[in-house]
Design an enzyme around this catalytic site. Structure first.
Site, mmCIF file in Angstrom:
data_model
loop_
_atom_site.group_PDB
_atom_site.id
_atom_site.type_symbol
_atom_site.label_atom_id
_atom_site.label_comp_id
_atom_site.label_asym_id
_atom_site.label_seq_id
_atom_site.Cartn_x
_atom_site.Cartn_y
_atom_site.Cartn_z
ATOM 1 C CG ASP A 21 21.750 29.922 -5.054
ATOM 2 O OD1 ASP A 21 21.554 30.387 -3.919
ATOM 3 O OD2 ASP A 21 20.954 30.080 -6.004
ATOM 4 N NE ARG A 45 12.067 31.364 -7.093
ATOM 5 C CZ ARG A 45 12.603 30.476 -7.911
ATOM 6 N NH1 ARG A 45 11.909 30.003 -8.934
ATOM 7 N NH2 ARG A 45 13.844 30.067 -7.749
ATOM 8 C CE LYS A 58 16.269 33.876 -7.316
ATOM 9 N NZ LYS A 58 16.684 32.526 -6.925
ATOM 10 C CG ASP A 60 -0.206 -0.039 2.530
ATOM 11 O OD1 ASP A 60 1.040 -0.047 2.514
ATOM 12 O OD2 ASP A 60 -0.884 -0.058 3.582
ATOM 13 N N GLY A 61 2.175 1.108 -0.042
ATOM 14 C CA GLY A 61 3.060 2.271 -0.108
ATOM 15 C C GLY A 61 3.607 2.704 1.239
ATOM 16 C CD GLU A 62 0.582 2.284 6.063
ATOM 17 O OE1 GLU A 62 1.018 1.383 6.826
ATOM 18 O OE2 GLU A 62 -0.485 2.888 6.254
ATOM 19 N NE ARG A 118 13.736 25.687 -2.126
ATOM 20 C CZ ARG A 118 13.709 25.359 -3.412
ATOM 21 N NH1 ARG A 118 14.104 26.231 -4.320
ATOM 22 N NH2 ARG A 118 13.292 24.178 -3.798
ATOM 23 C CD GLN A 119 5.984 24.927 0.562
ATOM 24 O OE1 GLN A 119 4.913 25.027 1.159
ATOM 25 N NE2 GLN A 119 6.227 23.928 -0.272
HETATM 26 C C1 R5P Z 1 16.427 31.052 -3.649
HETATM 27 O O1 R5P Z 1 16.540 32.181 -3.257
HETATM 28 C C2 R5P Z 1 17.532 30.053 -3.541
HETATM 29 O O2 R5P Z 1 18.688 30.610 -2.985
HETATM 30 C C3 R5P Z 1 17.883 29.448 -4.882
HETATM 31 O O3 R5P Z 1 18.429 30.438 -5.718
HETATM 32 C C4 R5P Z 1 16.684 28.878 -5.557
HETATM 33 O O4 R5P Z 1 15.869 28.224 -4.646
HETATM 34 C C5 R5P Z 1 17.103 27.942 -6.661
HETATM 35 O O5 R5P Z 1 15.962 27.415 -7.254
HETATM 36 P P1 R5P Z 1 15.948 27.032 -8.787
HETATM 37 O O6 R5P Z 1 17.129 26.129 -9.040
HETATM 38 O O7 R5P Z 1 14.640 26.314 -8.955
HETATM 39 O O8 R5P Z 1 16.020 28.289 -9.566
#
Ligand code: R5P
Length: 282
Positions: free
Chosen positions: A210, A186, A184, A33-35, A89-90
Site C-alpha cells: 500500500d 471505508r 475496500k 509557549d510551544g513555539e 489524503r484530504q
Molecule cells: C487509502 O486509500 C490508502 O491507500 C491506505 O489504504 C489508507 O490510507 C490506509 O489507512 P489505514 O491504515 O488507516 O487503514
C-alpha cells in the site's frame, strides 16, 4: 546544502551521501509557549534542499522556517523535498464547509520554495495544488529489497484498487509473481470493510502493498482475510509507515510475518531508504 526537518534526519543524511551535498547542522528549539525555532547553519549562496516529512503540525512549521532561513542566508534556489506529504489524503472537500487541506498546505509550502519533490503521494494530482513546479517520485520499487529471495509462488496484493500500481511495481522489481487486489469500502477514519478476491492463495506467500499504513485498519483487515485461508507467509509493505497509535499491534495480531516500509516516515520498520531515488530526482 541539505537542511533537514527534525523528523527526517536519517533520510536527509542518506540523501546527503547519495547526492554529495553537505548536510547542514540544523538546531531545533522550542519555547515554553510551544513555539518552535529551527535554525539553519551559515552557507554561501547556491542551492538549499529542505527535506521534511510533514508528519505533524510541528513538522510543517519547521519546514516553513527552514525554507525561510535558507532564503535569509541568500540561497539562490530552494528545493523542498516532502518524503511524506501530510494532509495529502484530504485532497477534496468531503463535506460542506470542509477545506481542501492538501491544497492549503501546498500553497503555504509553495511560498518558500522554487521546486517541490514528493514521494508516492496518495494521488499524483495533488502536485497541481502547488504554485511552483512539483513532481512526484516513485520509490515503490525499493520495497522489493527486504523481501526474502525464496517467496513461494508470490501474490503481490493491493488491499484496494488504488494501490494496484504499487503492487505492480514491487512485483516487477522482485521479478516474479502475480498481482491482485481486494475491494475496500471505508466506513470511518479507522474502520474499513474489505471484500477479498477469489484468487487461490493456498500455500502461497502474499505480499500486501500500500502507499501508507496509517491506523493499520486496511492492512490488518486484509491480512485477517488472508489468514482465514490456507495462505503461506503474509508480508506487509508500504512506502509510508505512519503506523499511528496501535497499528503495529493490529498487524501483529492479524498474523503478519514481517512489516517493511521506507524511511519517508522514520520508524522501526523503515528497512529501505528512498534516498537514492530522491537523489536521482534532485
Ligand atoms: C487509502 O486509500 C490508502 O491507500 C491506505 O489504504 C489508507 O490510507 C490506509 O489507512 P489505514 O491504515 O488507516 O487503514
Amino acid at each position: 546544502m541539505i537542511l533537514s526537518g527534525s523528523a527526517s534526519q536519517s533520510l536527509a543524511a542518506t540523501l546527503a551521501d547519495e547526492s554529495n551535498e553537505p548536510l547542514g547542522f540544523v538546531e531545533y528549539e522550542s519555547f515554553p509557549d510551544g513555539e518552535l525555532l529551527a535554525t539553519a547553519p551559515e552557507f554561501e549562496g547556491g542551492r538549499a534542499v529542505v527535506v521534511a516529512s510533514t508528519v505533524s503540525s510541528d513538522a510543517h512549521l519547521e519546514l516553513l522556517q527552514l525554507q525561510d532561513a535558507a532564503r535569509e542566508w541568500g540561497a539562490e534556489e530552494v528545493v523542498t523535498v516532502l518524503p511524506y506529504m501530510g494532509y495529502a489524503r484530504q485532497d477534496r472537500a468531503f463535506d460542506r464547509g470542509h477545506p481542501i487541506s492538501a491544497r492549503a498546505v501546498a500553497r503555504a509550502i509553495s511560498t518558500g520554495t522554487d521546486r517541490v519533490l514528493t514521494v508516492n503521494p496518495h494521488e499524483e494530482a495533488i502536485c497541481d495544488f502547488f504554485d511552483v513546479p512539483a513532481e512526484s517520485i516513485d520509490a515503490a520499487g525499493r520495497l522489493a529489497e527486504p523481501l526474502p529471495d525464496d517467496l513461494t509462488d508470490p501474490v503481490f496484493l493491493s488491499p484496494d484498487d488504488g494501490a494496484l500500481d504499487i503492487a505492480e511495481t514491487v512485483r516487477d522489481t522482485y521479478g516474479d509473481g502475480v498481482i491482485d487486489y481486494f475491494e475496500k469500502k471505508r466506513i470511518s477514519g479507522s474502520e474499513v470493510e474489505i471484500t477479498p478476491s477469489d484468487t487461490d492463495v493456498t500455500g502461497r506467500d502474499v505480499i500486501v502493498t500500500d502507499d501508507i499504513i496509517a491506523t493499520g485498519s486496511t492492512m490488518s483487515e486484509a491480512v485477517s482475510l488472508l489468514q482465514e485461508r490456507d495462505v503461506g507467509r503474509v508480508f506487509v509493505t508500504c512506502v509510508h509507515p505512519m503506523l499511528a497509535r496501535n497499528a503495529r499491534t493490529k498487524l501483529a495480531q492479524a498474523g503478519v510475518e514481517a512489516v517493511f516500509g521506507t524511511d519517508t516516515i522514520e520508524r522501526a520498520v523503515s528497512q529501505v531508504s528512498v534516498g537514492p531515488t530522491v537523489a536521482d530526482a534532485l
